[in-house]
Design a protein around this motif. Structure first.
Motif: not given
Length: 109
Positions: A76-77, A69-70, A72-74
């Motif tokens: 995507e950012y 999750e971390g 992927t979020e990073t």
């Protein structure tokens, strides 16, 4: 005891990814009790002396979801806030490319 020491780090699966000046290793290993864990290793050759420098992260299955999750979020950012350059791997020992920071901090996935 030697048998357990070998089994503690038994390699189950390995994936090598070359990315410009760096090579990444994704290794699945097994503990003594048969539980799998992941080691992520970055290997990069130092130009000044030719020595390979390695950095390793151990990731255990109970942390996979939060880690993913971390990550992927990073990713995507970064993709949403900066143009992603498809090919950045033109390596030359004498030339760092346009802007050495972009070569050293390649976040393309």
């Amino acid at each position: 005891m030697g048998e357990f020491d070998n089994k503690e780090r038994e390699e189950v699966f390995s994936k090598k990814v070359r990315a410009g000046k760096r090579t990444y290793f994704f290794d699945v290993k097994a503990t003594r009790s048969g539980d799998y864990y992941l080691t992520l290793t970055e290997s990069k050759k130092r130009l000044e002396d030719g020595v390979f420098v390695k950095h390793k992260i151990f990731l255990y299955k109970e942390d996979f979801e939060k880690f993913t999750e971390g990550l992927t979020e990073t990713v995507e950012y970064i993709k949403n806030h900066q143009d992603v350059v498809e090919k950045r791997y033109e390596y030359s020992e004498n030339h760092e490319g346009v802007g050495s920071k972009s070569q050293n901090d390649d976040f393309s996935f």
